[in-house]
Design a protein around this motif. Structure first.
Motif, PDB file in Angstrom:
ATOM      1  N   LYS A   3       1.002  -1.110  -0.167  1.00 19.74           N
ATOM      2  CA  LYS A   3      -0.066  -0.004   0.001  1.00 19.74           C
ATOM      3  C   LYS A   3       0.996   1.310  -0.056  1.00 19.74           C
ATOM      4  O   LYS A   3       0.347   2.260  -0.562  1.00 19.74           O
ATOM      5  N   ASP A  24      -2.870   6.732 -11.519  1.00 23.41           N
ATOM      6  CA  ASP A  24      -3.988   5.788 -11.443  1.00 23.41           C
ATOM      7  C   ASP A  24      -4.749   5.941 -10.095  1.00 23.41           C
ATOM      8  O   ASP A  24      -5.816   5.755 -10.025  1.00 23.41           O
ATOM      9  N   ASN A  25      -3.965   5.985  -8.815  1.00 15.52           N
ATOM     10  CA  ASN A  25      -4.455   6.273  -7.504  1.00 15.52           C
ATOM     11  C   ASN A  25      -5.375   7.490  -7.354  1.00 15.52           C
ATOM     12  O   ASN A  25      -6.710   7.219  -7.012  1.00 15.52           O
ATOM     13  N   ALA A  26      -4.766   8.435  -7.883  1.00 15.30           N
ATOM     14  CA  ALA A  26      -5.531   9.752  -7.930  1.00 15.30           C
ATOM     15  C   ALA A  26      -6.837   9.503  -8.410  1.00 15.30           C
ATOM     16  O   ALA A  26      -8.068  10.032  -8.561  1.00 15.30           O
ATOM     17  N   ARG A  27      -6.766   8.777  -9.736  1.00 12.93           N
ATOM     18  CA  ARG A  27      -7.915   8.857 -10.574  1.00 12.93           C
ATOM     19  C   ARG A  27      -9.235   7.699 -10.312  1.00 12.93           C
ATOM     20  O   ARG A  27     -10.242   7.841 -10.324  1.00 12.93           O
ATOM     21  N   GLN A  28      -8.531   6.749  -9.429  1.00 13.65           N
ATOM     22  CA  GLN A  28      -9.318   5.484  -9.094  1.00 13.65           C
ATOM     23  C   GLN A  28      -9.528   5.224  -7.682  1.00 13.65           C
ATOM     24  O   GLN A  28     -10.390   4.438  -7.155  1.00 13.65           O
ATOM     25  N   GLY A  29      -8.666   5.942  -6.824  1.00 15.33           N
ATOM     26  CA  GLY A  29      -8.707   5.487  -5.295  1.00 15.33           C
ATOM     27  C   GLY A  29      -8.449   4.311  -5.019  1.00 15.33           C
ATOM     28  O   GLY A  29      -8.994   3.485  -4.402  1.00 15.33           O
ATOM     29  N   THR A  30      -7.168   3.592  -5.699  1.00 18.02           N
ATOM     30  CA  THR A  30      -6.535   2.305  -5.373  1.00 18.02           C
ATOM     31  C   THR A  30      -6.083   2.368  -3.915  1.00 18.02           C
ATOM     32  O   THR A  30      -5.829   0.923  -3.397  1.00 18.02           O
ATOM     33  N   GLY A  31      -5.875   3.296  -3.220  1.00 18.36           N
ATOM     34  CA  GLY A  31      -5.541   3.174  -1.876  1.00 18.36           C
ATOM     35  C   GLY A  31      -3.767   3.173  -1.667  1.00 18.36           C
ATOM     36  O   GLY A  31      -3.430   2.970  -0.598  1.00 18.36           O
ATOM     37  N   GLN A  33      -0.304   4.660  -1.200  1.00 19.73           N
ATOM     38  CA  GLN A  33       0.223   6.199  -0.854  1.00 19.73           C
ATOM     39  C   GLN A  33       1.729   6.019  -1.246  1.00 19.73           C
ATOM     40  O   GLN A  33       2.352   5.067  -1.359  1.00 19.73           O
ATOM     41  N   GLY A 176      -1.569  13.674  -5.040  1.00 17.90           N
ATOM     42  CA  GLY A 176      -1.280  13.543  -3.771  1.00 17.90           C
ATOM     43  C   GLY A 176       0.091  12.724  -3.192  1.00 17.90           C
ATOM     44  O   GLY A 176       0.148  11.955  -2.267  1.00 17.90           O
TER      45      GLY A 176
END
Length: 513
Positions: A3, A24-31, A33, A176
């Motif tokens: 994570k 991709d995390n910013a776009r999809q919220g994959t979790g 960090q 982020g």
């Protein structure tokens, strides 16, 4: 589940990796960090000023508008590389390695078509229009063409320092990414041998699940902490020095070259890159064949000749390097990206492409767990060991085919005994047929077989005698494609603006901040 990803080192490699993984995390919220630790005390070298067309997809996926990138990074459009003086050093000695594939490359034997009907033209001029466009400093697109789309395939020339700053700003404000401006004092592993946390000077312990080493040639994690050996490739790539200089344009609206110009010199080669605000010029050479002072004198002579004025006052900086890479690029829960992984030389600008490929692998394999790390480590190392071998092989091809024997340097680099065995085997095969995609093993090659063709036939490589024609070569279909392309050139030449004109129009509509 992995994570928390910690990147050690900023610069182009660090921030580009952060952006690729975090987008991709910013776009999809994959979790996921993503955190980046960057020393405020160690300057970054800057990984080149040239990119491949892959950078367009990378920037688009990160959400950076193309016009913002162009104006913020003093960037221009790059459509390939022009090689001057590499074959024999005569006045007419040049060829292009463009970014656009030859006509009907997957449908016919375009080399056989060229040899039969169009050999009076340069191979690149017969099989595509991009070399012609570069000779006239044309842009690869129109002002009305959407972001990241083009009439011709293209990458960029950019200011590496400004690019890093843009990436840092975008990653921290839009994607982020948490940024630590701090020095790593110690790397601490847990009982399982994986890195557990970093001890820093001011931010305390920074814990993570997975670590990316972007600390440059120091290789703080993979090299220093894990002790992964360096594989020296100087047997096949003897250049070990580079001199770099920033050159102002003589006039405000001077035309901008649409390709990196690589010119053969007595003991290496010079690069010449046109940005929107200046040129970036350098001399890559072998210290075993020329002194640093003599190399600088040769570089300054090139500057004087190419600019038409005295450039003795321009500051030149030196970069030392040893061609090679780490024996393993991924070890336990750590992967190296950028110069921490390896570097051969600037020829063909593969450094940033390898950053993209490496970061894409990490991004595309997510979600992964601590239990799958060993599997991913084995896969990644197999893939990237092959890629480093192919980079060494392809760069050596440029030297091995040269007819130059006018210095000790050129006598050394043209000696086929210093070529990788794989390259010598391919050259023997290609005496009886042209390269094609089955000569290479991966679906995502660093250099496709078409690139080998551009260099081979640009350097005058010949097949043995008159070979029989194969029906599967589709010669007539290839002939029609070349005829269509030659007929289309006048329309393209009249419709495309120059690189300078298009960049000026873009800046008028989107003034730089």
């Amino acid at each position: 589940m992995i994570k928390k990803i910690i990147i050690v080192g900023g610069g182009t490699a660090g921030w580009l990796s952060a952006g690729i993984i975090a987008a991709d995390n910013a776009r999809q919220g994959t979790g996921i960090q993503v955190q980046l630790v960057e020393s405020p005390d160690i300057p970054t070298i800057g990984v080149g000023e040239g990119t491949w067309p892959t950078m367009r997809a990378t920037l688009r996926r990160m959400g950076i508008p193309e016009v913002e990138f162009l104006t913020r990074c003093n960037a221009s459009f790059k459509q390939g590389s022009k090689f001057v003086g590499w074959r024999n050093g005569t006045a007419s000695d040049h060829y292009y390695h463009p970014f656009t594939f030859p006509y009907a490359y997957a449908e016919c034997d375009i080399h056989a078509v060229w040899k039969k009907w169009f050999s009076h033209l340069h191979y690149g001029d017969a099989t595509g229009l991009q070399g012609r466009a570069c000779e006239r400093q044309l842009a690869p697109k129109l002002l009305s063409t959407p972001d990241y789309a083009g009439v011709l395939n293209y990458g960029y020339h950019l200011d590496a320092g400004l690019f890093s700053e843009l990436l840092k700003e975008h990653c921290t404000t839009k994607l982020g990414v948490k940024h630590f401006s701090d020095n790593v004092q110690q790397v601490v592993s847990g009982a399982d041998g994986n890195i557990a946390h970093l001890k820093t000077e001011r931010s305390g312990d920074i814990k993570g699940d997975f670590f990316i080493d972007c600390s440059g040639s120091r290789s703080l994690l993979l090299g220093q902490h894990f002790g992964i050996d360096w594989v020296d490739r100087s047997e096949h790539s003897i250049n070990d020095r580079a001199l770099a200089v920033q050159v102002p344009y003589e006039a405000e609206n001077q035309e901008i070259a649409s390709a990196t110009v690589a010119t053969a010199q007595s003991s290496g080669w010079t690069w010449d890159i046109g940005l929107s605000t200046r040129r970036g010029v350098g001399y890559v050479y072998s210290s075993g064949f020329i002194s640093d002072d003599a190399a600088e004198a040769e570089l300054r002579q090139y500057l004087n000749n190419s600019s038409g004025r005295d450039c003795s006052g321009l500051e030149v900086r030196q970069i030392k390097f040893t061609a090679g890479h780490r024996q393993k690029i991924w070890h336990k829960n750590c992967v190296a990206i950028g110069m921490a992984a390896g570097f051969i030389e600037p020829l063909e600008a593969s450094a940033l492409a390898m950053v993209e490929l490496s970061a894409n692998f990490v991004r595309d394999e997510w979600p992964f767990t601590t239990k799958s790390l060993a599997i991913l480590e084995k896969r990644f190392n197999a893939i990237f060991s092959y890629r480093w071998d192919k980079i060494v092989e392809f760069l050596k091809l440029h030297y091995a085919l040269s007819e130059r024997r006018d210095s000790g340097y050129w006598r050394e680099v043209t000696n086929l005994s210093s070529s990788p065995e794989s390259l010598n085997g391919l050259l023997e095969l290609w005496r009886y047929r042209s390269p094609y995609f089955r000569d290479l093993l991966q679906s995502e090659e660093v250099f496709p077989s078409a690139s080998y063709q551009y260099v081979l036939y640009g350097m005058g490589f010949e097949c043995e005698g008159d070979l029989p024609e194969r029906v599967s070569a589709n010669l007539e279909a290839g002939r029609r494609k070349i005829d269509e392309g030659l007929s289309a050139w006048p329309r393209m030449e009249s419709s495309l603006p120059t690189n300078r004109t298009l960049l000026n129009l873009i800046e008028q509509q989107h003034p730089r901040k």
